[in-house]
Write an enzyme that holds these catalytic residues in place. Sequence first.
Site, PDB file in Angstrom:
ATOM      1  N   HIS A 120       2.930  13.976   1.537  1.00 24.18           N
ATOM      2  CA  HIS A 120       2.214  15.437   1.305  1.00 24.18           C
ATOM      3  C   HIS A 120       2.941  17.255   1.433  1.00 24.18           C
ATOM      4  O   HIS A 120       4.563  16.428   2.392  1.00 24.18           O
ATOM      5  CB  HIS A 120       1.255  16.115   2.184  1.00 24.18           C
ATOM      6  N   ASP A 125      -9.095   3.534  -2.667  1.00 29.76           N
ATOM      7  CA  ASP A 125      -7.840   3.925  -2.288  1.00 29.76           C
ATOM      8  C   ASP A 125      -8.084   5.249  -1.202  1.00 29.76           C
ATOM      9  O   ASP A 125      -7.519   5.856  -2.422  1.00 29.76           O
ATOM     10  CB  ASP A 125      -6.848   3.133  -1.817  1.00 29.76           C
ATOM     11  N   ASP A 165       1.133   2.903   3.839  1.00 31.59           N
ATOM     12  CA  ASP A 165      -0.020   3.642   3.526  1.00 31.59           C
ATOM     13  C   ASP A 165       1.403   4.791   3.365  1.00 31.59           C
ATOM     14  O   ASP A 165       0.817   6.115   3.362  1.00 31.59           O
ATOM     15  CB  ASP A 165      -0.738   3.818   4.426  1.00 31.59           C
ATOM     16  N   HIS A 225     -11.029   0.575   1.675  1.00 32.72           N
ATOM     17  CA  HIS A 225     -10.469   1.827   2.623  1.00 32.72           C
ATOM     18  C   HIS A 225     -12.124   1.543   3.160  1.00 32.72           C
ATOM     19  O   HIS A 225     -12.664   2.612   2.318  1.00 32.72           O
ATOM     20  CB  HIS A 225     -10.614   3.053   1.769  1.00 32.72           C
ATOM     21  N   HIS A 250       0.411  -1.037   0.196  1.00 27.07           N
ATOM     22  CA  HIS A 250       0.194  -0.281  -0.070  1.00 27.07           C
ATOM     23  C   HIS A 250       0.992   1.377   0.055  1.00 27.07           C
ATOM     24  O   HIS A 250       1.587   1.247   1.129  1.00 27.07           O
ATOM     25  CB  HIS A 250      -0.662  -0.440   0.899  1.00 27.07           C
ATOM     26  N   HIS A 255       1.371   5.349  -2.032  1.00 25.88           N
ATOM     27  CA  HIS A 255       1.166   6.400  -3.300  1.00 25.88           C
ATOM     28  C   HIS A 255       2.063   6.905  -3.714  1.00 25.88           C
ATOM     29  O   HIS A 255       3.316   7.913  -2.725  1.00 25.88           O
ATOM     30  CB  HIS A 255       0.139   7.603  -2.526  1.00 25.88           C
TER      31      HIS A 255
END
Length: 431
Positions: A311, A154, A307, A181, A62, A64
């Site tokens: 950012h 997700d 996860d 999710h 998992h 991003h």
Amino acid sequence: MRALHVRRGRVLDPASNTDRELDVVLSEGRIVALGAGLAAPAGAEEIDARGMLVVPGLIDLHAHLREPGEEYKEDIASASASAAAGGFAAVCAMPNTTPVNDTRAVTELILERARAVAGVRVYPIGAITRGLEGQALSEMAELREAGCVAVSDDGKCVASAGLMRRALEYARTFGLPVIQHAEDPTLSLGGSMNESVSSTRAGLRGQPHEAESTIVARDIALVERTGARYHVAHVSTQASVWLVREAKRRGLPVTCEVTPHHLTLTDEACLGYDTLTKCNPPLREAADVEALREALADGTIDAVATDHAPHTPVEKDLEFDHAASGIVGFETALPLVLALVASSRLTLAQAIERLTAGPARVLGLPGGTLAAGAPADVTIVDLERAFTPRADTLRSKSKNSPFLGRAFCGRAMLTIVGGTIVFDGRAEPAA
Ligand code: DOR
Ligand code: ZN
């Protein structure tokens, strides 16, 4: 490509029940031999692993990666460098990019970029619904054919029960696992932390536990009807763990993962309004953390997944309510899991299993073992190495971690993917 001869490390391979000092020989992208005092193949590069732990390359279910579309936060090259520095040989890429990975073209773009970067393996996950809009199902056959290993919305929950039923039925015909999710939006209502005494004290709107567990319960009922492979992303509550344990006991094809931060922090970390602690699902209470740790040890939770959610200050330096959710995880995951071993919450073999064979099994991925014939994905770990993550040493473009400045013991020193060294931290000063 030169063969590699990894000498005299403590080889820990939970999949084959191995834990002893051995040599490992890698050649032509495969593990070719495992044994004590092996002769080096001609021209092999020798790696002295004495005093180190040699494990299968870690696998993250998992992450991003933010490419395409948000390359100012992360791209496939920086994500790969960050993952490799954390000991990961393979990462699964969630589809909430811009554009969303709901077509063959986006899946192929991701795979092409990953090939060009030639770092860690990247396994794309396709969207369940077009544009993650929760309305119409994506073309799963096309996604599967292009190389997606699972489907997920997700970041968003498939909130409609009817749509989820059809998604499970459809995915099943293509053998694609469905990753949920779990967050009922009519219960979470945009809450920015867990609903508890802490949210009351902080004066922040909270998401109740049941926003997660009611979806998990509903989905398990739908799995019972459809027989589809179902995986719960980032479980965070005690009730979710109970539900998954019971579903597994009944033999349903249900698995789940947990993040290092949900295993480590409680919602009290949010009391200082530090937006680096804001993530979704939110950090929960001590009883939840306790339940997650137990479930990881007893195998109810199959895998630790990061996860990894980069950012920048543009999204994080805001009021708690308005800040983006997410924590970068590749470079702190292994140290955080090793901290649970140090405090006797997990055995070392359990910890490594949940980062290797466990995740490989969940999605049927290659690797996760050092057995002869397996892909030459190997991580070499120094359990004694002092490591303090800092913004200027993280490989990720984004630095949004609540663990910066925390002193850890143990980190990956070398990550090998398909027989090629993609991270070498041996010359770095201990920190
Ligand atoms: O904290 C999170 N960040 N949770 C999610 O589900 C999405 C992710 C992101 O994409 O930033
Ligand atoms: Zn999520």
